[in-house]
Scaffold this motif. Structure first.
Motif, PDB file in Angstrom:
ATOM      1  N   UNK A 115       7.500  -6.308  13.071  1.00  0.00           N
ATOM      2  CA  UNK A 115       6.721  -5.591  12.063  1.00  0.00           C
ATOM      3  C   UNK A 115       7.282  -4.191  11.830  1.00  0.00           C
ATOM      4  N   UNK A 116       7.791  -3.557  12.882  1.00  0.00           N
ATOM      5  CA  UNK A 116       8.463  -2.260  12.716  1.00  0.00           C
ATOM      6  C   UNK A 116       9.568  -2.361  11.674  1.00  0.00           C
ATOM      7  N   UNK A 171      -6.841  -0.727   9.541  1.00  0.00           N
ATOM      8  CA  UNK A 171      -5.801  -1.506  10.219  1.00  0.00           C
ATOM      9  C   UNK A 171      -4.775  -0.560  10.822  1.00  0.00           C
ATOM     10  N   UNK A 172      -4.667   0.649  10.249  1.00  0.00           N
ATOM     11  CA  UNK A 172      -3.708   1.634  10.741  1.00  0.00           C
ATOM     12  C   UNK A 172      -4.170   2.299  12.031  1.00  0.00           C
ATOM     13  N   UNK A 173      -5.354   1.947  12.526  1.00  0.00           N
ATOM     14  CA  UNK A 173      -5.767   2.384  13.855  1.00  0.00           C
ATOM     15  C   UNK A 173      -4.978   1.645  14.931  1.00  0.00           C
ATOM     16  N   UNK A 174      -4.392   0.511  14.567  1.00  0.00           N
ATOM     17  CA  UNK A 174      -3.579  -0.281  15.478  1.00  0.00           C
ATOM     18  C   UNK A 174      -2.101  -0.284  15.084  1.00  0.00           C
ATOM     19  N   UNK A 175      -1.841  -0.201  13.765  1.00  0.00           N
ATOM     20  CA  UNK A 175      -0.491  -0.393  13.254  1.00  0.00           C
ATOM     21  C   UNK A 175      -0.066   0.807  12.416  1.00  0.00           C
ATOM     22  N   UNK A 176       0.868   1.595  12.927  1.00  0.00           N
ATOM     23  CA  UNK A 176       1.379   2.721  12.173  1.00  0.00           C
ATOM     24  C   UNK A 176       2.323   2.275  11.070  1.00  0.00           C
ATOM     25  N   UNK A 177       2.325   3.032   9.957  1.00  0.00           N
ATOM     26  CA  UNK A 177       3.231   2.735   8.854  1.00  0.00           C
ATOM     27  C   UNK A 177       3.944   4.022   8.431  1.00  0.00           C
ATOM     28  N   UNK A 178       5.082   3.902   7.771  1.00  0.00           N
ATOM     29  CA  UNK A 178       5.813   5.104   7.358  1.00  0.00           C
ATOM     30  C   UNK A 178       5.037   5.899   6.315  1.00  0.00           C
ATOM     31  N   UNK A 185      10.122  -4.729   9.445  1.00  0.00           N
ATOM     32  CA  UNK A 185       9.619  -5.129   8.134  1.00  0.00           C
ATOM     33  C   UNK A 185       9.068  -3.924   7.376  1.00  0.00           C
ATOM     34  N   UNK A 186       8.286  -3.088   8.057  1.00  0.00           N
ATOM     35  CA  UNK A 186       7.698  -1.910   7.412  1.00  0.00           C
ATOM     36  C   UNK A 186       8.760  -0.861   7.094  1.00  0.00           C
ATOM     37  N   UNK A 187       9.779  -0.753   7.938  1.00  0.00           N
ATOM     38  CA  UNK A 187      10.875   0.171   7.645  1.00  0.00           C
ATOM     39  C   UNK A 187      11.571  -0.219   6.346  1.00  0.00           C
ATOM     40  N   UNK A 188      11.633  -1.530   6.090  1.00  0.00           N
ATOM     41  CA  UNK A 188      12.309  -2.033   4.891  1.00  0.00           C
ATOM     42  C   UNK A 188      11.423  -1.975   3.655  1.00  0.00           C
ATOM     43  N   UNK A 189      10.121  -2.242   3.813  1.00  0.00           N
ATOM     44  CA  UNK A 189       9.237  -2.396   2.648  1.00  0.00           C
ATOM     45  C   UNK A 189       8.203  -1.289   2.492  1.00  0.00           C
ATOM     46  N   UNK A 190       7.924  -0.545   3.559  1.00  0.00           N
ATOM     47  CA  UNK A 190       6.788   0.371   3.558  1.00  0.00           C
ATOM     48  C   UNK A 190       6.889   1.545   2.610  1.00  0.00           C
ATOM     49  N   UNK A 191       8.100   2.004   2.321  1.00  0.00           N
ATOM     50  CA  UNK A 191       8.257   3.142   1.413  1.00  0.00           C
ATOM     51  C   UNK A 191       7.925   2.732  -0.030  1.00  0.00           C
ATOM     52  N   UNK A 192       8.506   1.641  -0.471  1.00  0.00           N
ATOM     53  CA  UNK A 192       8.288   1.196  -1.853  1.00  0.00           C
ATOM     54  C   UNK A 192       6.863   0.703  -2.059  1.00  0.00           C
ATOM     55  N   UNK A 193       6.298   0.033  -1.057  1.00  0.00           N
ATOM     56  CA  UNK A 193       4.967  -0.559  -1.198  1.00  0.00           C
ATOM     57  C   UNK A 193       3.873   0.486  -1.371  1.00  0.00           C
ATOM     58  N   UNK A 236       2.789   8.018   6.627  1.00  0.00           N
ATOM     59  CA  UNK A 236       1.404   8.356   6.945  1.00  0.00           C
ATOM     60  C   UNK A 236       1.240   8.663   8.444  1.00  0.00           C
ATOM     61  N   UNK A 237       2.162   9.434   8.997  1.00  0.00           N
ATOM     62  CA  UNK A 237       2.103   9.696  10.440  1.00  0.00           C
ATOM     63  C   UNK A 237       0.825  10.429  10.841  1.00  0.00           C
ATOM     64  N   UNK A 238       0.398  11.407  10.041  1.00  0.00           N
ATOM     65  CA  UNK A 238      -0.790  12.186  10.403  1.00  0.00           C
ATOM     66  C   UNK A 238      -2.042  11.328  10.356  1.00  0.00           C
ATOM     67  N   UNK A 239      -2.172  10.540   9.303  1.00  0.00           N
ATOM     68  CA  UNK A 239      -3.343   9.677   9.147  1.00  0.00           C
ATOM     69  C   UNK A 239      -3.365   8.588  10.225  1.00  0.00           C
ATOM     70  N   UNK A 240      -2.214   7.942  10.452  1.00  0.00           N
ATOM     71  CA  UNK A 240      -2.150   6.888  11.473  1.00  0.00           C
ATOM     72  C   UNK A 240      -2.474   7.452  12.857  1.00  0.00           C
TER      73      UNK A 240
END
Length: 338
Positions: free
Chosen positions: A253-254, A142-149, A256-264, A151-155
């Protein structure tokens, strides 16, 4: 009458999705070449494939080394026969904020997780083109379409694979080639990577829930290899939800992920400072990690979305029949109330 044995190559086959996929092909009676760096993990994966009913050929190789990878492909054809299916899975990553990643670390992730797919595809096509047949499966995310915090290199690598595969597919379609390429977009999967990835997080890394077992991902890979006419497959309801949400409201989504992506992406347990790191050297050279990670208790062994995706024609027919039946019932009810 049974199906003919296929010659299958799986990169990253010593653990996680690669290993589970290799076993799935083994269960079908296929001959499977297992490509990875860790010799203990490779040996155990080969034993699993043989126990499942397949033929295994373990080959230690770093997919970032294109010459060594091509030599491995040559060995596969020499010892097993013409390659029918090539599955690119191998990757590495760094869990870290971008500014804490060294340039050489970012380069290494890109060489393995993106160029490893490119080099593998080159080696496969070099042998498939003269025969005008074969299938290449790119294991995406899913990260081929949606980057998350974190994991910049992997995304970045997964986004690159997506664009590369689309471009290649259009070239093959233009040529009316008999070779097929398809991509399988994965959800969060319980693989050993979270115990051996280079991490600078304070706590132990984890996949973002909901989490699926590697066998769910492997069923997606196996199906895609048998039905490569589809441009891509989605595995898991979370993958479908993420890709749809990103297409509709990426800005929301940006935030939302900024708020939740680190802890998740972290458990409540501190990261072991002595955990292995497989960025430069394999973690499973002397120890086998298996296909599963440490999140069995939190992981689902099945996905209704995957079943629906693989049989979308039948699902659509049933849905259509339900709609027609509902409409008829409503019409009859209306007529009866007149």
């Amino acid at each position: 009458m049974g199906t003919a044995r296929r010659i299958v190559v799986v990169t990253g086959a010593s653990g996680g999705i690669g290993r589970a996929s290799a076993i799935a092909f083994g269960k079908a009676g296929d001959a499977v070449a297992l490509l990875a760096r860790g010799e203990e993990g490779l040996a155990a994966a080969a034993a699993d494939v043989e126990a499942a009913g397949g033929t295994a050929l373990p080959i230690p190789v770093d997919v970032a080394d294109h010459e060594a990878l091509d030599a491995a492909a040559e060995r596969v054809e020499r010892e097993l026969g013409p390659i029918d299916v090539w599955v690119n899975v191998a990757f590495t990553s760094v869990f870290s904020r971008f500014h804490e990643i060294a340039p050489e670390e970012y380069k290494r992730v890109t060489e393995v997780s993106y160029l490893g797919f490119v080099y593998g595809t080159m080696s496969a096509l070099r042998r498939m083109r003269p025969r005008n047949r074969g299938t290449i499966v790119q294991v995406g995310s899913a990260l081929a379409y949606r980057g998350i915090p974190l994991q910049t290199a992997y995304c970045g690598a997964k986004h690159a694979i997506q664009g590369f595969n689309e471009a290649l597919r259009t070239e093959l379609l233009h040529e009316r080639s008999g070779i097929r390429t398809t991509m399988v977009q994965m959800p969060a999967v319980n693989t050993p990577q979270f115990s051996w990835v280079l991490s600078r997080l304070p706590n132990h890394a984890q996949p973002v829930p909901p989490i699926y077992q590697p066998e769910v991902a492997a069923r997606g890979v196996f199906h895609a290899a048998a039905h490569p006419e589809r441009r891509e497959y989605w595995v898991g309801g979370s993958t479908a939800a993420t890709l749809i949400a990103n297409a509709v409201a990426p800005g929301i989504l940006d935030r939302y992920l900024a708020k939740t992506g680190f802890k998740a992406q972290q458990t409540s347990d501190p990261r072991d400072p002595d955990q292995p790191e497989n960025l430069w050297e394999p973690a499973d050279t002397e120890r086998d990690f298996g296909a599963h990670g440490v999140f069995d208790a939190k992981s689902s062994p099945r996905s209704l979305q995957l079943v629906a995706s693989q049989h979308h024609g039948a699902v659509a027919a049933v849905a259509g029949a339900v709609l027609v039946g509902t409409a008829a019932a409503i019409s009859a009810l209306v007529r009866g109330t007149r």
